[in-house]
Motif scaffolding. Sequence first.
Motif, PDB file in Angstrom:
ATOM      1  N   VAL B 315      62.218 -40.409 -36.887  1.00 53.44           N
ATOM      2  CA  VAL B 315      60.841 -40.315 -37.377  1.00 53.44           C
ATOM      3  C   VAL B 315      60.565 -38.835 -37.584  1.00 53.44           C
ATOM      4  O   VAL B 315      60.787 -38.027 -36.673  1.00 53.44           O
ATOM      5  CB  VAL B 315      59.838 -40.894 -36.358  1.00 53.44           C
ATOM      6  CG1 VAL B 315      58.416 -40.788 -36.894  1.00 53.44           C
ATOM      7  CG2 VAL B 315      60.175 -42.345 -36.040  1.00 53.44           C
ATOM      8  N   ALA B 316      60.121 -38.485 -38.782  1.00 55.76           N
ATOM      9  CA  ALA B 316      59.853 -37.074 -39.056  1.00 55.76           C
ATOM     10  C   ALA B 316      58.453 -36.925 -39.616  1.00 55.76           C
ATOM     11  O   ALA B 316      57.956 -37.795 -40.334  1.00 55.76           O
ATOM     12  CB  ALA B 316      60.881 -36.530 -40.049  1.00 55.76           C
ATOM     13  N   VAL B 317      57.806 -35.823 -39.244  1.00 59.44           N
ATOM     14  CA  VAL B 317      56.483 -35.506 -39.786  1.00 59.44           C
ATOM     15  C   VAL B 317      56.504 -34.046 -40.219  1.00 59.44           C
ATOM     16  O   VAL B 317      57.285 -33.245 -39.691  1.00 59.44           O
ATOM     17  CB  VAL B 317      55.358 -35.717 -38.744  1.00 59.44           C
ATOM     18  CG1 VAL B 317      55.210 -37.185 -38.403  1.00 59.44           C
ATOM     19  CG2 VAL B 317      55.614 -34.886 -37.496  1.00 59.44           C
ATOM     20  N   GLY B 318      55.656 -33.715 -41.161  1.00 62.36           N
ATOM     21  CA  GLY B 318      55.636 -32.329 -41.592  1.00 62.36           C
ATOM     22  C   GLY B 318      54.523 -32.066 -42.574  1.00 62.36           C
ATOM     23  O   GLY B 318      53.859 -32.995 -43.058  1.00 62.36           O
ATOM     24  N   SER B 319      54.325 -30.781 -42.874  1.00 62.12           N
ATOM     25  CA  SER B 319      53.269 -30.394 -43.804  1.00 62.12           C
ATOM     26  C   SER B 319      53.638 -30.737 -45.234  1.00 62.12           C
ATOM     27  O   SER B 319      52.764 -30.877 -46.078  1.00 62.12           O
ATOM     28  CB  SER B 319      53.006 -28.894 -43.708  1.00 62.12           C
ATOM     29  OG  SER B 319      52.735 -28.526 -42.388  1.00 62.12           O
ATOM     30  N   GLU B 320      54.954 -30.790 -45.520  1.00 59.89           N
ATOM     31  CA  GLU B 320      55.377 -31.035 -46.896  1.00 59.89           C
ATOM     32  C   GLU B 320      56.461 -32.109 -46.915  1.00 59.89           C
ATOM     33  O   GLU B 320      57.396 -32.086 -46.111  1.00 59.89           O
ATOM     34  CB  GLU B 320      55.895 -29.733 -47.526  1.00 59.89           C
ATOM     35  CG  GLU B 320      54.790 -28.684 -47.643  1.00 59.89           C
ATOM     36  CD  GLU B 320      55.248 -27.406 -48.333  1.00 59.89           C
ATOM     37  OE1 GLU B 320      56.376 -27.395 -48.874  1.00 59.89           O
ATOM     38  OE2 GLU B 320      54.474 -26.441 -48.316  1.00 59.89           O
ATOM     39  N   GLU B 321      56.316 -33.014 -47.843  1.00 61.39           N
ATOM     40  CA  GLU B 321      57.261 -34.122 -47.969  1.00 61.39           C
ATOM     41  C   GLU B 321      58.677 -33.600 -48.226  1.00 61.39           C
ATOM     42  O   GLU B 321      59.666 -34.124 -47.702  1.00 61.39           O
ATOM     43  CB  GLU B 321      56.812 -35.040 -49.118  1.00 61.39           C
ATOM     44  CG  GLU B 321      57.628 -36.295 -49.263  1.00 61.39           C
ATOM     45  CD  GLU B 321      57.075 -37.219 -50.350  1.00 61.39           C
ATOM     46  OE1 GLU B 321      55.859 -37.133 -50.628  1.00 61.39           O
ATOM     47  OE2 GLU B 321      57.855 -38.007 -50.910  1.00 61.39           O
ATOM     48  N   SER B 322      58.766 -32.517 -49.019  1.00 63.01           N
ATOM     49  CA  SER B 322      60.083 -32.003 -49.401  1.00 63.01           C
ATOM     50  C   SER B 322      60.896 -31.602 -48.174  1.00 63.01           C
ATOM     51  O   SER B 322      62.111 -31.805 -48.129  1.00 63.01           O
ATOM     52  CB  SER B 322      59.919 -30.798 -50.335  1.00 63.01           C
ATOM     53  OG  SER B 322      59.135 -29.817 -49.688  1.00 63.01           O
ATOM     54  N   SER B 323      60.225 -31.076 -47.156  1.00 61.67           N
ATOM     55  CA  SER B 323      60.982 -30.633 -45.992  1.00 61.67           C
ATOM     56  C   SER B 323      61.496 -31.821 -45.180  1.00 61.67           C
ATOM     57  O   SER B 323      62.488 -31.721 -44.478  1.00 61.67           O
ATOM     58  CB  SER B 323      60.137 -29.695 -45.122  1.00 61.67           C
ATOM     59  OG  SER B 323      59.033 -30.378 -44.605  1.00 61.67           O
ATOM     60  N   LEU B 324      60.819 -32.961 -45.281  1.00 61.70           N
ATOM     61  CA  LEU B 324      61.307 -34.158 -44.600  1.00 61.70           C
ATOM     62  C   LEU B 324      62.511 -34.723 -45.351  1.00 61.70           C
ATOM     63  O   LEU B 324      63.496 -35.149 -44.749  1.00 61.70           O
ATOM     64  CB  LEU B 324      60.213 -35.216 -44.505  1.00 61.70           C
ATOM     65  CG  LEU B 324      58.885 -34.760 -43.873  1.00 61.70           C
ATOM     66  CD1 LEU B 324      57.939 -35.947 -43.736  1.00 61.70           C
ATOM     67  CD2 LEU B 324      59.118 -34.098 -42.532  1.00 61.70           C
ATOM     68  N   PRO B 342      47.060 -41.713 -35.686  1.00 59.83           N
ATOM     69  CA  PRO B 342      48.226 -41.032 -35.123  1.00 59.83           C
ATOM     70  C   PRO B 342      49.549 -41.693 -35.523  1.00 59.83           C
ATOM     71  O   PRO B 342      49.619 -42.902 -35.727  1.00 59.83           O
ATOM     72  CB  PRO B 342      48.006 -41.148 -33.613  1.00 59.83           C
ATOM     73  CG  PRO B 342      47.133 -42.328 -33.425  1.00 59.83           C
ATOM     74  CD  PRO B 342      46.308 -42.472 -34.672  1.00 59.83           C
ATOM     75  N   VAL B 343      50.570 -40.861 -35.624  1.00 60.42           N
ATOM     76  CA  VAL B 343      51.948 -41.328 -35.772  1.00 60.42           C
ATOM     77  C   VAL B 343      52.590 -41.097 -34.407  1.00 60.42           C
ATOM     78  O   VAL B 343      52.681 -39.957 -33.946  1.00 60.42           O
ATOM     79  CB  VAL B 343      52.697 -40.510 -36.848  1.00 60.42           C
ATOM     80  CG1 VAL B 343      54.158 -40.941 -36.908  1.00 60.42           C
ATOM     81  CG2 VAL B 343      52.022 -40.656 -38.193  1.00 60.42           C
ATOM     82  N   ILE B 344      52.996 -42.185 -33.744  1.00 57.84           N
ATOM     83  CA  ILE B 344      53.516 -42.049 -32.384  1.00 57.84           C
ATOM     84  C   ILE B 344      54.938 -42.587 -32.330  1.00 57.84           C
ATOM     85  O   ILE B 344      55.183 -43.770 -32.597  1.00 57.84           O
ATOM     86  CB  ILE B 344      52.610 -42.791 -31.378  1.00 57.84           C
ATOM     87  CG1 ILE B 344      51.195 -42.186 -31.423  1.00 57.84           C
ATOM     88  CG2 ILE B 344      53.189 -42.700 -29.965  1.00 57.84           C
ATOM     89  CD1 ILE B 344      50.187 -42.893 -30.566  1.00 57.84           C
ATOM     90  N   ALA B 345      55.872 -41.705 -32.030  1.00 54.47           N
ATOM     91  CA  ALA B 345      57.284 -42.093 -31.923  1.00 54.47           C
ATOM     92  C   ALA B 345      57.695 -42.004 -30.459  1.00 54.47           C
ATOM     93  O   ALA B 345      57.413 -40.997 -29.800  1.00 54.47           O
ATOM     94  CB  ALA B 345      58.138 -41.160 -32.769  1.00 54.47           C
ATOM     95  N   ARG B 346      58.289 -43.089 -29.945  1.00 49.92           N
ATOM     96  CA  ARG B 346      58.680 -43.096 -28.534  1.00 49.92           C
ATOM     97  C   ARG B 346      60.193 -43.234 -28.423  1.00 49.92           C
ATOM     98  O   ARG B 346      60.779 -44.139 -29.021  1.00 49.92           O
ATOM     99  CB  ARG B 346      58.010 -44.259 -27.801  1.00 49.92           C
ATOM    100  CG  ARG B 346      56.510 -44.101 -27.673  1.00 49.92           C
ATOM    101  CD  ARG B 346      55.910 -45.202 -26.811  1.00 49.92           C
ATOM    102  NE  ARG B 346      54.538 -44.895 -26.453  1.00 49.92           N
ATOM    103  CZ  ARG B 346      53.472 -45.223 -27.182  1.00 49.92           C
ATOM    104  NH1 ARG B 346      53.614 -45.875 -28.315  1.00 49.92           N
ATOM    105  NH2 ARG B 346      52.265 -44.874 -26.780  1.00 49.92           N
ATOM    106  N   VAL B 347      60.790 -42.347 -27.632  1.00 46.44           N
ATOM    107  CA  VAL B 347      62.227 -42.445 -27.407  1.00 46.44           C
ATOM    108  C   VAL B 347      62.495 -43.727 -26.625  1.00 46.44           C
ATOM    109  O   VAL B 347      61.844 -43.996 -25.618  1.00 46.44           O
ATOM    110  CB  VAL B 347      62.730 -41.215 -26.616  1.00 46.44           C
ATOM    111  CG1 VAL B 347      64.205 -41.388 -26.239  1.00 46.44           C
ATOM    112  CG2 VAL B 347      62.526 -39.957 -27.440  1.00 46.44           C
ATOM    113  N   GLY B 348      63.441 -44.537 -27.133  1.00 45.96           N
ATOM    114  CA  GLY B 348      63.754 -45.794 -26.453  1.00 45.96           C
ATOM    115  C   GLY B 348      63.068 -46.987 -27.084  1.00 45.96           C
ATOM    116  O   GLY B 348      63.287 -48.122 -26.677  1.00 45.96           O
ATOM    117  N   GLN B 349      62.182 -46.743 -28.075  1.00 48.40           N
ATOM    118  CA  GLN B 349      61.512 -47.855 -28.769  1.00 48.40           C
ATOM    119  C   GLN B 349      61.592 -47.611 -30.268  1.00 48.40           C
ATOM    120  O   GLN B 349      61.289 -46.508 -30.717  1.00 48.40           O
ATOM    121  CB  GLN B 349      60.024 -47.905 -28.419  1.00 48.40           C
ATOM    122  CG  GLN B 349      59.698 -48.477 -27.062  1.00 48.40           C
ATOM    123  CD  GLN B 349      58.186 -48.416 -26.806  1.00 48.40           C
ATOM    124  OE1 GLN B 349      57.394 -48.548 -27.728  1.00 48.40           O
ATOM    125  NE2 GLN B 349      57.832 -48.194 -25.563  1.00 48.40           N
TER     126      GLN B 349
END
Lengths: 492, 367
Positions: B315-324, B342-349
């Motif tokens: 899961v990636a988030v960023g200011s610019e789509e190009s960098s993702l 919110p975008v919530i990413a949990r390790v293990g899920q």
Amino acid sequence: MINYLQPEFHVDIDYDRCHKCGRCAGQCGWGVYSFVERPLPDDAKCRACHRCVTFCPAHCITIKRSDLAYRENPNWPIRARKGVWRQAASGGVLLTSMGSDAPRGSIFDALTLDACQVTNPSIDPLREPMETRTVIGKRPRALGERVPKDWAGRLTLSTPILFAPMSFGSVSLNVHKSMAMAAKRLGTFMNTGEGGLHADLYPYQDNVIVQVASGRFGVTPEYLERGAAIEIKVGQGAKPGIGGHLPGEKINAEVSTTRMIPQGTDAISPAPHHDIYSIEDLRQLIYSLKEASGYKPVGVKIAAVHNVGAIASGIVRAGADYVYLDGMNGGTGAAPAVIRDHVGIPVELALAVVDQRLRDEGIRNEASIIVAGSIKSSADLAKALALGADAVALGSATLLALGCHLCQSCHTGCCSWGLTTQKPELTRRLDPEEGAQRLVNLVSAWTHELQEILGALGVNAVESLRGSRDRLRAIGLDAQTCEILGVAPAGR
Amino acid sequence: MCGLVGICDTGGTRHSGEDVMRAMALQHDRGNGLGAGYAGHGIYPELPDHYALHLLFENRAALERTEAFIDAYYELERAEAIPTRRTDGIGKAPLLWRYFVQPNAKKLSDSGQREDDYVVYGVMHINTHFDGATVVSSGKNMGVFKGVGFPEEIGHFYRIEEYGAHTWVAHNRFPTNSQAWWGGAHPFSLLDFSLVHNGELSSYGINARYIKQFGYVCTLFTDTEVATYLFDLLVRRHGLSFEDACAALAPPLWSAIDAMEPAARERATLMRDIYGSAMLNGPFAIVLGTNSGMVAFNDRVKLRPLVAAVSGDLVAVGSEESSLLEVLNTPDYVWAPKAGEPVIARVGQPFDITTATLHTTAERSAA
């Protein structure tokens, strides 16, 4: 005994333009005019309330300050000399009303607000949501925290502005009706003051805070149950430490019924509550009122005095849901001038001290802070919020909106605008429907201006301004005052 | 304007810092060379239960005073200079050290504090009392690497590619409110939380006064610090879920609350009553890195860019789509999270895509 005073005002009538209609004589509550073919004014009776000027169809009346010359003496201003002459004639306490006219200036006026430029955008309230909803009362420190049952009640206001307590008796029933209707339409609250709740206001009771003061006028279990919240009045900014005295002439049948006192008798509010001689007594009264009312919010109103921080802390720890701070520039229906003009501290300082004190003690969540005492504009409102107030209450501004011209003569009971009088020929001058509309207009206008200020500050909810003192700067205040206010000087 | 990136592998696989550095380098122009930094979570698997105190010292005296304090209040497992290499574009660096510690058992017991509060107190003490010393990060099995420079320079300087983390957050700074200094670069960190921020908190004044009531002292001359402490207060001390914490910091509008079902309305109303002074107001995009994953969210009216993408476990988030797109070759989803969502990413899920509002054609599914 002859009074050695000279008239303060000169009533100037341009008889060439005068219609000789006599309306001025009819409008004047002070008996300034006699009418013999044309109006003949007695300058000595004029209070400069401008009722006649406003209603003269020919616009031919001008009230002028008397240009009578006095020998200059900076050490003996005219104000002081007149006090001596009046008291030498009467032997009495100098009575006055409305807020102090001592030329001390306003601390609010020395504060300026911030605005966004470039790095964070300002927000346009015409295009974006701009929230002013305000909640008064206790709240838990954290989500999920168990709280006592007396913490449940809170008041929700659509805007952080309430109408300040003014009793039925000191003001007319039509003033009360105007405030009640306006409060309901605006989604905020009026406050009965200490004179009880007239039956005509029952339809508006969900928007009424009922007050319990030292005279206990009109206080019954039913009264407590009808109010949306209960306020214990300990003190008033215009007269800290002083009780109240409503003269018998103002106690007509309606006032008598509402206050539960005989018609024509003076209504005396003792200086202290005779069941509150210390903080533990206050706690008992707070909890008695909560018990009696099914746990409604109970606030405590005090005058801003020197040790206000510790006093407010004690009030919150005694269980109050809000503290109402009334500054020394606050209005009154009648007060000794010496008390009004010389006792207490400005509300800006009291607010800054109390907000900080409650934070230092970690109990700011346990009570809201309402401030009053000369909130003159939406700028004062915004600055009060930034200093830490949850809401402001409008007394003088409310009366001004209804026509008051600040002639400072409420205690005479002759108000030409029909506000602070019980004379039926005067009180009928205020149509409650129109009065309510004026109050709705005023509060709506200030709310719009508050939204503009919030937008300029780059926030879209009032809670982001509340207590945000770094959005204020001071111009021309000394370093110590800045420190007490928690506000940096402009440029820093 | 600033740039930010967060990458989380919900499968728990640790990734070298090379990817996040590349993603940041693509946002070069969002900064001006006056601050950049990285936080890696899961980077110290050999000492996972020790607090890794990353410190910067302006002078030798600050180092000596701080080490004396650490010796007195902690059991020191290891102390070392943070490995760096000479890098063009990076000027004179402060002294950069890290200490792997456990609280001194007796001192901890005497203090009557919880272990994590004891560490927080120590961090506040060093930041407020030892002139020239700044705690950059203080969590377990994580660390912050930041300074004055562009992100690719700072990454090279700190040898970021040599660390492996399941969650990376990174930042490129264009400072507006405060002067550039090493401690003022992002991420800001306390215990296991690291936080990067693009924007400006117009509510900083009341946020800082609010958080002070709970013992947090803002010393770093920047608004981002307060957001870090707010997460610590709400999540660690008040026990709020990340969802609730985001709802407290960027609450729904009253009009939305009024339209909720009664139970939800009552709860949302209570949350605004309680956390009104914590509300982060003004433009922001924030990414929070934790040892359990990553949280990203915007202000209530989305006045700063934030794009999210999912590719398998990543899961990636960023200011610019190009960098993702630079680091996720063919993402399953790319979308712009709604204001406050919110975008919530949990390790293990596995990431729950149903928590995202995918509502325009620009937000496409590769499936």
